[in-house]
Design an enzyme around this catalytic site. Structure first.
Site, PDB file in Angstrom:
ATOM      1  N   HIS A 102       0.862  -1.184   0.000  1.00 30.54           N
ATOM      2  CA  HIS A 102       0.000   0.000   0.000  1.00 30.54           C
ATOM      3  C   HIS A 102       0.897   1.233   0.000  1.00 30.54           C
ATOM      4  CE1 HIS A 102      -3.338   2.547   0.402  1.00 30.54           C
ATOM      5  NE2 HIS A 102      -3.726   2.304   1.635  1.00 30.54           N
ATOM      6  N   HIS A 105      -0.512  -0.765 -11.871  1.00 28.29           N
ATOM      7  CA  HIS A 105      -1.340  -0.376 -10.722  1.00 28.29           C
ATOM      8  C   HIS A 105      -2.533  -1.303 -10.629  1.00 28.29           C
ATOM      9  CE1 HIS A 105      -3.801   2.098  -8.012  1.00 28.29           C
ATOM     10  NE2 HIS A 105      -2.674   2.683  -7.664  1.00 28.29           N
ATOM     11  N   ASP A 107       3.740   5.891  -7.339  1.00 31.36           N
ATOM     12  CA  ASP A 107       4.732   5.470  -6.349  1.00 31.36           C
ATOM     13  C   ASP A 107       6.148   5.588  -6.902  1.00 31.36           C
ATOM     14  OD1 ASP A 107       2.868   4.693  -4.312  1.00 31.36           O
ATOM     15  OD2 ASP A 107       2.395   2.941  -5.521  1.00 31.36           O
TER      16      ASP A 107
END
Length: 406
Positions: A252, A291, A347
């Site tokens: 996460h 993703h 990210d």
């Protein structure tokens, strides 16, 4: 077991009441809740196939370009953009909130120097709950509205002090004209201050965009935890602690930290082709690409790419950032990744930006959590504003039948 066909009514959103299945003696098994909605929410809209992310109907690209983080926080909280007067009042309610800085400092300093800042953030939220017993009145809308800006102000201090504690530096007083800029200053020398004030301004603007991009993202693991804990009528601070614990994991919020550890393992740009081949053979993982939700390009990654370029232009040269740029170039040209739509996600780019600003990888998830606190609080408020029951999923028992002790 004989096969059984069940008919259920579907509403305009393509959803049906799951309880209807149970009434007919069957259950759906959906451990990650990919096909099970646990909320009706008006906060964030995502279309993963089309690469769309909207806050209260506004495209994320427009908000990141034109609005500061606190303006977006106001939008998420109130459902509409702030007027000029509301914008000033809202900003002052956060900047001038009655934060017990000494209490937060004492809590943070009770942790050994070098402690992971996410552990401090999680504990800090729980401790703040003990400081605000009035938040136990969870259905009180006036209380929730009053504590929203205070919780954001406390999060700034708690997050910055946690990062500084891990880095072994002294935090500073927040200063600046945006929430993000104040956070940069509050982190002290955990941020690269050697590049001068002009570079710090660039870092502050970049962090502002990153905070906007991370402010909410529908029912991810952390937000789902916030709602599930809140459904037990748990106070907002204890619920924030649980949400932050969910964010802590590498699948996460910890994903951007994993990106930097991957780059460190690669070592240098000339080793990128070798690493790419190992990824194709499933020997190692490629963090920061693809993703779970976005099946094409992560819309947040499009926004952040230009921000990363601005940060790299003023940041101190770093070999790992060269590795990241080479990895991005090779992966975007390789048919293996292109055909699988494994594009760089938020990210990947946020990890590069955070590192260039000077943050240690351990601080990355805290930065994510500081921004996501807005979304968590909005979902908590939305939950408490409606009718709900305590979250209590069913299970499918697979253990032994009844047996007696000898």
């Amino acid at each position: 077991m004989a096969k059984k066909t069940i008919e259920v009514e579907v509403d305009e959103h393509g959803a049906f009441a799951g309880a209807e299945l149970r009434q007919q003696g069957v259950l759906s098994y959906d451990q990650p809740l990919l096909a099970t909605a646990t909320a009706r929410s008006a906060i964030t809209y995502i279309d993963g196939d089309a690469g769309i992310l909207r806050y209260r109907g506004y495209p994320i690209e427009q908000l990141a370009e034109q609005k500061h983080f606190l303006e977006v926080a106001y939008l998420l909280k109130h459902g509409e953009l702030a007027s000029d007067a509301d914008r000033v009042t809202w900003r002052e309610s956060v900047y001038n909130a009655d934060v017990d800085v000494e209490r937060i400092r004492a809590l943070v300093e009770s942790f050994p120097q070098g402690s992971h800042p996410m552990a401090i953030l999680i504990a800090g939220y729980a401790a703040l709950g003990a400081s605000h017993p009035e938040t136990k009145d969870v259905k009180n809308a006036e209380m929730r509205n009053r504590f929203f800006p205070l919780a954001l102000a406390e999060t700034l201090i708690l997050g910055a002090h946690a990062i500084a504690r891990h880095a072994g530096v002294t935090p500073r007083e927040p200063e600046g004209d945006t929430f993000a800029m104040r956070f940069v200053h509050a982190c002290g020398d955990a941020v690269d201050t050697s590049r001068g004030d002009d570079a710090l301004q660039v870092f502050g603007r970049a962090l502002d965009v990153l905070f906007v991009l991370h402010a909410d993202h529908e029912l991810n693991a952390g937000t789902n935890a916030m709602r599930a804990i809140g459904s037990a009528e748990t106070d907002m601070y204890s619920s924030l602690s649980g949400a932050a614990a969910a964010l802590y994991g590498p699948l996460h919020g910890g994903a951007n930290e994993a990106v930097l550890r991957m780059l460190d393992a690669i070592g240098s740009s000339e080793h990128v082709p070798e690493y790419i081949e190992r990824v194709k053979k499933h020997e190692v993982l490629l963090y920061g690409f693809g993703h779970r939700v976005y099946k094409n390009y992560d819309p947040r990654a499009k926004v952040i790419k230009s921000v990363v370029d601005e940060v790299l232009a003023v940041a101190e040269p770093n070999p790992l950032l060269e590795v990241a740029q080479e990895l991005e170039r090779v992966a975007l040209e390789d048919e293996y990744f292109v055909s699988r739509k494994l594009y760089p996600n938020v990210d990947f780019y946020s990890g590069i930006a955070y590192r260039a600003i000077g943050f240690d990888p351990a601080a990355f998830t805290v930065l994510f959590g500081v921004a996501r606190t807005v979304g968590w609080l909005c979902h908590y408020d939305e939950l408490m504003s409606g009718d709900f029951k305590i979250t209590r999923p069913a299970q499918i028992y697979i253990g032994p039948d009844e047996r007696n002790l000898p």
